[in-house]
Write a protein that holds these residues in place. Sequence first.
Motif, short mmCIF file in Angstrom:
data_model
loop_
_atom_site.label_atom_id
_atom_site.label_comp_id
_atom_site.label_asym_id
_atom_site.label_seq_id
_atom_site.Cartn_x
_atom_site.Cartn_y
_atom_site.Cartn_z
N PHE A 5 0.51 -8.90 23.58
CA PHE A 5 1.55 -9.17 24.56
C PHE A 5 2.75 -9.91 23.98
O PHE A 5 3.66 -10.29 24.71
N ASP A 6 2.75 -10.07 22.65
CA ASP A 6 3.91 -10.64 21.98
C ASP A 6 4.98 -9.56 21.79
O ASP A 6 4.68 -8.38 21.70
N THR A 7 6.22 -10.01 21.72
CA THR A 7 7.31 -9.08 21.40
C THR A 7 7.22 -8.67 19.93
O THR A 7 6.53 -9.31 19.13
N ALA A 8 7.91 -7.59 19.58
CA ALA A 8 7.90 -7.11 18.19
C ALA A 8 9.24 -6.49 17.85
O ALA A 8 9.91 -5.91 18.72
N SER A 17 6.27 -5.61 24.11
CA SER A 17 4.86 -5.84 23.80
C SER A 17 4.51 -5.01 22.57
O SER A 17 5.33 -4.21 22.09
N ARG A 18 3.30 -5.19 22.09
CA ARG A 18 2.83 -4.43 20.93
C ARG A 18 1.90 -3.30 21.35
O ARG A 18 1.08 -2.84 20.57
N GLY A 51 5.45 -0.80 25.10
CA GLY A 51 6.44 -1.34 24.18
C GLY A 51 7.24 -0.23 23.54
O GLY A 51 8.46 -0.35 23.33
N LEU A 52 6.57 0.88 23.22
CA LEU A 52 7.22 2.05 22.63
C LEU A 52 6.47 3.29 23.06
O LEU A 52 5.24 3.31 23.06
N ILE A 53 7.20 4.33 23.43
CA ILE A 53 6.61 5.64 23.72
C ILE A 53 6.86 6.55 22.52
O ILE A 53 7.99 6.70 22.06
#
Length: 366
Positions: A5-8, A17-18, A51-53
Motif C-alpha cells: 500500500f506504499d506509493t511507488a 500503490s504497489r 497502481g498500474l494496469i
Amino acid sequence: MTTLFDTAKVGPFDLPSRIALAPMTRCRTDQPGNIPNAMMAEYYAQRANAGLIITEATQITQQGQGYSFTPGIHSQEQVAGWRKVTDAVHQAGGRIVNQLWHVGRMSHAMFHEDGQPVAPSAIAPDSTVWVVDPETGEGGMVECPTPRALETDEIAGVIADYAQAARNAKEAGFDGVEIHAANGYLIDEFLRASSNKRTDVYGGSVENRIRFAVEAVEAVAAEIGADRVGIRISPFITQRGMDDPEAPDTILAMARELGRIGIAYIHIAEADWDDAPETPRRFREALREVFHGAIIVAGGYDKEKAGAILAEGLADVVAFGRPFIANPDLPRRYADDLPLAEFDGDTLFGGDHNGYTTYGNYEVAA
C-alpha cells in the motif's frame, strides 16, 4: 519496510500503490477486426484502482496473432477502440500501459495467408492455442503447426512493426507500453537455444540471441521514450518447448542491455501451475545487480506472499491476475482484509459480460 500500500515511482509514473493488474488474455473484442470495445473499457475502468494496469497481450500485426478474438494495435479501428479504454481508465484515475505482442510460433494456420506462423527457426512448439471455429463459433485448444523461419532481411520489418505499434499505443492514449518477451512468444523464442537454431547474427551466441530483443526495445524506446517502456520475461518457463538451461543467464545479459537503454521496468512472469519451477533468489538478486529500474513480479501471488517479496526488496510492484478478475476492488479488499470472491475459470476466454464485468465490489452489510 515496503508494503503493498506504499506509493511507488516506476519510470514517469507515480503509483498510488504497489498493486498492479496483470496482463490476462480475455478474448472479448468486436469482430471482424479484433477491435477493443465498450465492454473492455468498462472492464478496465472497474480496475482503475490498481497502481498500474497492464493490458492483455495485444498483437502488433496480423502476423503476430495466435488466439481468436485477441485485440490488435495495428489498425485505426483498433486504435480508436483502445482510445475508449484509455479514456475510461484515465477518467477513473488510473494509469494503463499496453502489452505489445507477437506470438511467433504460438499460433494457428487460420491467422496466416500461407498457413504458417513465423519464428526464429522452423521448430514446432508442441503446444496449443485457443481458436474459435468460424463455422460453429465454438472455441477450443488446437495444436500449433510447424512455423517457417524468418529470413534475416525480414527481421528489420518485424522490429519496425514494434515501433509502429508503440506509436499507435501513444495515439490511443496509453501511458506507456510493455513488450511481451515471455512465455514462449516471438522474442522469447529468439532468446532460447532450444527454439533458436539460427546461424546468422540473430542466433548462436548469447550476444546474437539477445539482439532481436534489444533492437525491438530500442526501436520502441525511440518512439515513446525509454522511461515509458517495460518488458515481460519468463526466465524459468519450461513448457512450449522452451526448456533451456542457459535462459536465465541469457536473460540477465539482455537485462543489462535494457538497463543501458533506460527502460522503466522488467516484469517477471513466474510460472504458477502445479510443480512449476521456482524463481530462485539468486536470480532475483542478480537481476537487481544488472538492472536498476523497477521490477514487477506476477504469478500465484497472494497478499502475504506479495508483502514478503516487497519487504525483502526483491520486487517493487506485484501484479495480480485471477484475484483481480474476481475482485475489481482488490486493493481495497487487501487493505481492509475483506473476503475475496472466487474466480470462475469457465468464463475466462471469450463470451459476453458474464464473468468479465459482472464481478462486483465488496459491499459492507448495513
